[in-house]
Design a protein around this motif. Structure first.
Motif, mmCIF file in Angstrom:
data_model
loop_
_atom_site.group_PDB
_atom_site.id
_atom_site.type_symbol
_atom_site.label_atom_id
_atom_site.label_comp_id
_atom_site.label_asym_id
_atom_site.label_seq_id
_atom_site.Cartn_x
_atom_site.Cartn_y
_atom_site.Cartn_z
ATOM 1 N N ALA A 286 0.838 -1.205 0.000
ATOM 2 C CA ALA A 286 0.000 0.000 0.000
ATOM 3 C C ALA A 286 0.870 1.251 0.000
ATOM 4 O O ALA A 286 0.571 2.240 -0.689
ATOM 5 C CB ALA A 286 -0.933 -0.006 1.207
ATOM 6 N N ALA A 287 1.962 1.214 0.779
ATOM 7 C CA ALA A 287 2.870 2.367 0.839
ATOM 8 C C ALA A 287 3.513 2.636 -0.514
ATOM 9 O O ALA A 287 3.622 3.785 -0.962
ATOM 10 C CB ALA A 287 3.935 2.140 1.908
ATOM 11 N N VAL A 288 3.931 1.553 -1.192
ATOM 12 C CA VAL A 288 4.553 1.711 -2.512
ATOM 13 C C VAL A 288 3.546 2.242 -3.521
ATOM 14 O O VAL A 288 3.857 3.135 -4.322
ATOM 15 C CB VAL A 288 5.137 0.361 -3.002
ATOM 16 N N LEU A 289 2.325 1.719 -3.492
ATOM 17 C CA LEU A 289 1.299 2.154 -4.449
ATOM 18 C C LEU A 289 0.940 3.620 -4.272
ATOM 19 O O LEU A 289 0.485 4.273 -5.216
ATOM 20 C CB LEU A 289 0.041 1.291 -4.303
ATOM 21 N N THR A 294 5.751 12.047 -8.981
ATOM 22 C CA THR A 294 6.650 13.218 -8.972
ATOM 23 C C THR A 294 7.927 12.940 -8.190
ATOM 24 O O THR A 294 8.874 13.729 -8.255
ATOM 25 C CB THR A 294 5.928 14.432 -8.365
ATOM 26 N N ASP A 295 7.969 11.824 -7.434
ATOM 27 C CA ASP A 295 9.192 11.470 -6.704
ATOM 28 C C ASP A 295 10.279 10.935 -7.634
ATOM 29 O O ASP A 295 11.410 10.745 -7.204
ATOM 30 C CB ASP A 295 8.884 10.394 -5.641
ATOM 31 N N ARG A 301 7.969 15.370 -21.074
ATOM 32 C CA ARG A 301 6.850 14.830 -21.852
ATOM 33 C C ARG A 301 6.067 13.798 -21.044
ATOM 34 O O ARG A 301 4.841 13.844 -20.974
ATOM 35 C CB ARG A 301 7.360 14.200 -23.151
ATOM 36 N N SER A 302 6.776 12.878 -20.417
ATOM 37 C CA SER A 302 6.092 11.848 -19.614
ATOM 38 C C SER A 302 5.345 12.480 -18.450
ATOM 39 O O SER A 302 4.194 12.125 -18.161
ATOM 40 C CB SER A 302 7.108 10.832 -19.085
ATOM 41 N N ARG A 303 5.996 13.435 -17.794
ATOM 42 C CA ARG A 303 5.377 14.081 -16.636
ATOM 43 C C ARG A 303 4.101 14.809 -17.032
ATOM 44 O O ARG A 303 3.063 14.711 -16.366
ATOM 45 C CB ARG A 303 6.381 15.045 -15.999
ATOM 46 N N ASN A 304 4.143 15.509 -18.151
ATOM 47 C CA ASN A 304 2.960 16.257 -18.607
ATOM 48 C C ASN A 304 1.825 15.316 -19.004
ATOM 49 O O ASN A 304 0.653 15.570 -18.702
ATOM 50 C CB ASN A 304 3.322 17.157 -19.787
ATOM 51 N N MET A 309 -3.584 12.908 -17.646
ATOM 52 C CA MET A 309 -4.403 11.718 -17.456
ATOM 53 C C MET A 309 -4.868 11.544 -16.006
ATOM 54 O O MET A 309 -5.585 10.603 -15.677
ATOM 55 C CB MET A 309 -3.619 10.467 -17.880
ATOM 56 N N GLY A 310 -4.441 12.448 -15.141
ATOM 57 C CA GLY A 310 -4.849 12.351 -13.743
ATOM 58 C C GLY A 310 -4.102 11.280 -12.981
ATOM 59 O O GLY A 310 -4.562 10.810 -11.939
ATOM 60 N N VAL A 311 -2.927 10.885 -13.479
ATOM 61 C CA VAL A 311 -2.110 9.867 -12.810
ATOM 62 C C VAL A 311 -1.240 10.558 -11.770
ATOM 63 O O VAL A 311 -0.377 11.359 -12.108
ATOM 64 C CB VAL A 311 -1.232 9.106 -13.821
ATOM 65 N N ARG A 312 -1.474 10.224 -10.502
ATOM 66 C CA ARG A 312 -0.752 10.885 -9.422
ATOM 67 C C ARG A 312 0.228 9.953 -8.705
ATOM 68 O O ARG A 312 1.249 10.404 -8.213
ATOM 69 C CB ARG A 312 -1.754 11.425 -8.389
#
Length: 441
Positions: A286-289, A294-295, A301-304, A309-312
């Motif tokens: 759970a901690a890893v997920l 951003t870490d 390009r990947s970050r944007n 896509m709302g991937v946090r």
């Protein structure tokens, strides 16, 4: 004696001897008789993963073991590059079926048949996939074309019963087909689960309990049977047994949200401590997920793309497929490799928990309704004056309006904790007074 079984078990997984339906059945039977052997399988798979000289034949072995462990994404990836034989194609189909890709599953079964896998077994698996594709009529046609000894097998009788049920056929006929299947094979998981569910819905708790217990005594067990059995144990205040059921679900699906919720509820209700090692394992995952993407040092390009896509978190990525990422604007193969490497560094993969994504609910068309009918649907559920148990279920499901309730099926409600046939009948009666029904009724 246990040690001897473990040695034979590992030999099946790690040796270069023949590996086919008989050996796979032996693996399943071994774990069904002694669930501690699940850990032996997991460890053996770990050893096989470490081998650098994997042959196409050993990939079949590894891919099937991934399937048995519930790691369907890895099973698909591994079997796709295996030896192209009958077993590889059949379990590739089974893995795609488990991931909800029924069209590709059917293609896999067709390829398995061409490669020499048992044609009747391929037909039965195809019928099941068609049924899950919401095409029970076509599934019935496939079953009708089968003849001979296969018609007397437990799998055939189960598939026919499940298909008749999907077509809203006679419940008595459905139960009789399940019963015949259990008479032929008292360990058939699908028939036992189907018969247990039918009894559960009719309030036959004792009969349902016994059937669910038999259904989970096979491997791999039905996740639905484990969840339902756990709920029945909770109703009997047998919280330690309930936790064991939910933990078995989490062994195969560590991110299974309902099982995680239920195991915590059972622990709190019975003041029973979970196995510390299992809990630590779940907490670590759970901690890893929950680690933010951003870490990591990703390209702009990947970050944007991930942000759009709302991937946090890493958990968000485990619920997204490669195809979904590549479909995003400006997201190419380079970014895909970058994301894969990031996940692999944490022991994760894209789409690992894609099965946990909730399917979107159907939208209700209200355009043809009169203003009075629309106003009725917009009224709060509280106006139904439901019992405490039924009201709690509505709250758990996040339902506040009657319109939201009638979009649910009876099965949707029955999946809610502590919501049984009595509560379902109550909801139906209240809706009938308003000339409304649940979806599918």
């Amino acid at each position: 004696m246990t040690t001897a079984v473990a040695v034979d078990f590992r030999d099946i997984v790690l040796s270069n001897n023949s590996f086919g339906p008989r050996e796979i059945a032996q693996l399943q039977q071994t774990i069904a008789e002694d669930y501690s052997q699940y850990g032996v399988l997991r460890d053996a798979v770990g050893e096989l993963e470490m081998r650098e000289d994997r042959t196409p034949a050993s990939k079949v072995r590894l891919g099937v073991c991934y399937y048995l462990l519930g790691r369907f994404r890895l099973a698909i990836e591994t079997l796709s590059s295996a030896d192209g034989g009958a077993v590889a194609h059949f379990y590739l189909g089974k893995s795609r079926f488990a991931m909800g890709d029924y069209a590709e599953a059917i293609k896999g079964y067709a390829s398995a048949k061409v490669a020499g896998f048992n044609a009747d077994e391929c037909a039965l698996a195809t019928a099941e996939a068609l049924r899950y594709q919401k095409n029970p009529q076509k599934a019935l046609e496939v079953l009708d074309h089968l003849s001979g000894a296969i018609e007397q097998t437990a799998e055939y009788l189960y598939q026919r019963g499940a298909t008749v049920s999907a077509m809203c056929g006679n419940p008595v006929e459905v139960c009789r087909l399940y019963e015949r299947a259990v008479e032929v094979d008292g360990r058939h998981p699908g028939a036992l689960f189907g018969l247990a569910t039918e009894n559960d819905r009719r309030g036959n708790d004792e009969t349902a309990l016994g059937l669910y217990q038999r259904a989970v005594a096979v491997f791999p067990p039905s996740m639905g049977a484990l969840i339902n059995l756990g709920l029945l144990y909770e109703d009997r205040a047998q919280y330690d047994r309930a936790q064991m059921c939910y933990q078995r679900v989490l062994d195969a699906y560590p991110d299974h949200q309902r099982a995680r919720l239920y195991v915590k509820d059972a622990s709190a209700s019975g003041n029973v401590m979970l196995d510390e090692e299992a809990q630590r394992r779940q907490d670590r995952l759970a901690a890893v997920l929950n680690v933010p993407v951003t870490d990591f040092e990703l390209s702009v390009r990947s970050r944007n793309c991930l942000q759009k896509m709302g991937v946090r978190t890493l958990g968000d990525l485990t619920r997204i497929s490669e195809a979904e990422l590549l479909a995003s604007k400006n997201f190419g193969e380079t970014s895909l490799v970058e994301i894969r490497d990031m996940l692999h560094s944490k022991g994760l993969e894209l789409g690992q928990f894609a099965a946990e994504k909730a399917a979107p609910e159907p939208v209700m068309d209200m355009s043809s309704m009169s203003p009075d009918e629309q106003a009725l649907l917009e009224r709060p559920i509280s106006e139904l004056n439901l019992s405490v148990r039924a009201r709690k279920c509505m709250a758990r499901l996040g339902l506040t309006l009657i319109a939201e309730l009638v979009r649910k099926t009876a099965d949707d409600l029955l999946e809610c904790k502590n919501f049984g046939v009595t509560s379902l009948n109550e909801v139906r009666e209240k809706l009938t007074i308003m000339n409304l029904k649940l979806r599918g009724d």
